[in-house]
Motif scaffolding. Structure first.
Motif, PDB file in Angstrom:
ATOM      1  N   ASP A   1      75.477  47.267  94.896  1.00  0.00           N
ATOM      2  CA  ASP A   1      75.160  45.832  94.803  1.00  0.00           C
ATOM      3  C   ASP A   1      75.945  45.084  95.872  1.00  0.00           C
ATOM      4  O   ASP A   1      75.372  44.526  96.774  1.00  0.00           O
TER       5      ASP A   1
ATOM      6  N   GLU B   1      71.224  40.587  83.377  1.00  0.00           N
ATOM      7  CA  GLU B   1      72.177  41.654  83.055  1.00  0.00           C
ATOM      8  C   GLU B   1      73.336  41.783  84.028  1.00  0.00           C
ATOM      9  O   GLU B   1      74.324  42.441  83.702  1.00  0.00           O
TER      10      GLU B   1
ATOM     11  N   ASN C   1      75.328  50.432  89.661  1.00  0.00           N
ATOM     12  CA  ASN C   1      75.519  49.027  90.075  1.00  0.00           C
ATOM     13  C   ASN C   1      76.969  48.607  89.854  1.00  0.00           C
ATOM     14  O   ASN C   1      77.786  49.354  89.281  1.00  0.00           O
TER      15      ASN C   1
ATOM     16  N   ASP D   1      61.673  42.771  93.690  1.00  0.00           N
ATOM     17  CA  ASP D   1      62.770  43.680  93.355  1.00  0.00           C
ATOM     18  C   ASP D   1      62.225  45.063  92.994  1.00  0.00           C
ATOM     19  O   ASP D   1      61.975  45.878  93.852  1.00  0.00           O
ATOM     20  N   ARG D   2      61.971  45.348  91.736  1.00  0.00           N
ATOM     21  CA  ARG D   2      61.649  46.711  91.301  1.00  0.00           C
ATOM     22  C   ARG D   2      60.164  47.045  91.451  1.00  0.00           C
ATOM     23  O   ARG D   2      59.305  46.167  91.387  1.00  0.00           O
TER      24      ARG D   2
ATOM     25  N   ARG E   1      71.460  39.966  89.328  1.00  0.00           N
ATOM     26  CA  ARG E   1      70.246  39.402  88.738  1.00  0.00           C
ATOM     27  C   ARG E   1      70.310  37.873  88.725  1.00  0.00           C
ATOM     28  O   ARG E   1      69.331  37.182  89.004  1.00  0.00           O
TER      29      ARG E   1
ATOM     30  N   ARG F   1      67.744  55.663  92.943  1.00  0.00           N
ATOM     31  CA  ARG F   1      69.137  55.827  93.398  1.00  0.00           C
ATOM     32  C   ARG F   1      69.634  57.223  93.062  1.00  0.00           C
ATOM     33  O   ARG F   1      70.402  57.824  93.809  1.00  0.00           O
TER      34      ARG F   1
HETATM   35  O1  AHR Z   1      66.939  46.081  90.421  1.00  0.00           O
HETATM   36  C1  AHR Z   1      68.140  45.770  91.074  1.00  0.00           C
HETATM   37  C2  AHR Z   1      69.288  46.146  90.181  1.00  0.00           C
HETATM   38  O2  AHR Z   1      69.156  45.488  88.953  1.00  0.00           O
HETATM   39  C3  AHR Z   1      70.665  45.781  90.686  1.00  0.00           C
HETATM   40  O3  AHR Z   1      71.322  46.805  91.358  1.00  0.00           O
HETATM   41  C4  AHR Z   1      71.382  45.575  89.389  1.00  0.00           C
HETATM   42  O4  AHR Z   1      72.625  44.987  89.498  1.00  0.00           O
HETATM   43  C5  AHR Z   1      70.373  44.886  88.597  1.00  0.00           C
HETATM   44  O5  AHR Z   1      70.597  44.914  87.246  1.00  0.00           O
END
Ligand code: AHR
Length: 330
Positions: free
Chosen positions: A264, A47, A236, A126-127, A51, A183
């Motif tokens: 970002d 996206e 972002n 990441d998440r 990423r 965030r």
């Molecule tokens: O999970 C990180 C976020 O996911 C980033 O800030 C963003 O650009 C991406 O889509």
């Protein structure tokens, strides 16, 4: 696949069967690559520039000859069902470990329980996912999204401390995702802690894409206008860049008529800063592929890393944009 230690890989390890993985069975044919570990990576999607850079960082690190890793990669296209199917596929292939970058925070219990029952360790990249599921993964490597939100909030609190009737628009990331939730939470926590008086005029998702960021900004402009709005907080770069187009098409000057924070730190984001269209950049660092591969191999071999390892990130004001632009990697 190599022999896997059972130590430290979570609740389902006791049910792990070496034979089921074809390890040392001499049977082969289970998706293994010979000498190296086989790792399945379920990525969120493609996206954003962030990423794409993150996928490349992980793929490049895994491809290094000395690691001998076979990385299976699946692009989830920002769709949780696709990611769940990919993880199930990796379980069926009896990979040595699964790396999951979860698009949203909830809804992972069933599939992660299946991984645990199969004795396959899961590392989040990441998440993050919600607390109820925390026993179902070994560790997470990625950004501290709340800290990122707090950094944005610190700058906003300082910049608009003396602004009467401080008005904010917020473009949030994918609904239910960790970065969108954290965030937002971090940003407004700082404003509240510092007793900044503000009005959140509107807050809607742009799904972390430029296209949706632009469309949502157009809706904001139609609904509220831009007069008297001081700040756009975009979760972002892509959404911020899309919003800049919408603001310009409405005949206003982004960065001047309305100040803009983005998160970002892509080349395009910094270029917008150099052009005076972005006022503050909070970095989110995607380049953790090497670190991730180190962690995953450690986990496969029985290590017990910290539950969360944050990656290093900075913040950038206008005085740094020009000098920093050539350093940006994505
Ligand atoms: O999970 C990180 C976020 O996911 C980033 O800030 C963003 O650009 C991406 O889509």
């Amino acid at each position: 696949m190599k022999r896997r230690s059972l130590a430290g890989i979570g609740a389902g390890a006791a049910l792990f069967s070496l034979t089921a993985c074809g390890e040392d069975s001499g049977e082969g044919g289970d998706g293994g690559s010979g000498d190296g570990y086989v790792i399945g990576f379920s990525q969120v999607g493609a996206e954003s520039a962030w990423r794409t850079a993150n996928s490349k960082s992980v793929q490049d690190a895994a491809a290094a000859d000395e690691r001998g890793i076979e990385l299976k990669f699946d692009d989830g296209q920002q769709d949780q069902e696709k990611q769940i199917a990919a993880v199930r596929g990796y379980i069926n292939q009896a990979v040595d470990a699964i790396v999951l970058a979860p698009v949203v925070e909830t809804g992972w219990t069933d599939v992660l329980t299946e991984a645990s029952d199969a004795g396959i360790p899961v590392v989040l990249a990441d998440r993050g996912i919600e607390a109820a599921d925390e026993d179902l993964y070994v560790t997470r490597l990625g950004s501290d999204f709340e800290a990122e939100g707090r950094s944005a909030g610190e700058w906003a609190a300082t910049t608009f401390a003396a602004t009467p009737d401080f008005k904010i628009l917020e473009l949030t990331g994918t609904t239910g995702s960790a970065p969108a939730n954290d965030r937002k939470a971090g940003f407004f926590a700082v404003l509240d802690e510092k007793a900044v008086a503000y009005t959140l005029v509107d807050s809607q998702t742009g799904n972390f894409t430029a296209e949706e960021g632009k469309a949502t900004m157009e809706t904001f402009i139609t609904t509220h206008g831009l007069d008297g709005i001081h700040l756009l907080y975009a979760h972002n770069d892509e959404m911020g860049l899309g919003a800049i187009q919408a603001i310009e098409e409405a005949g206003k000057a982004p960065g001047t008529d309305i100040q803009i924070i983005i998160v970002d730190g892509s080349k395009a984001g910094f270029q917008a800063g150099v052009d005076g269209k972005v006022n503050y950049i909070v970095e989110c660092n995607p380049a953790f592929g090497e670190q991730l591969m180190d962690v995953v191999v450690d986990v496969i071999e029985g290590g017990s890393p910290e539950k969360f390892t944050p990656v290093e990130e900075g913040v950038f004001g206008p005085e740094t944009f020009e000098a920093e632009l050539p350093n940006r990697q994505f």
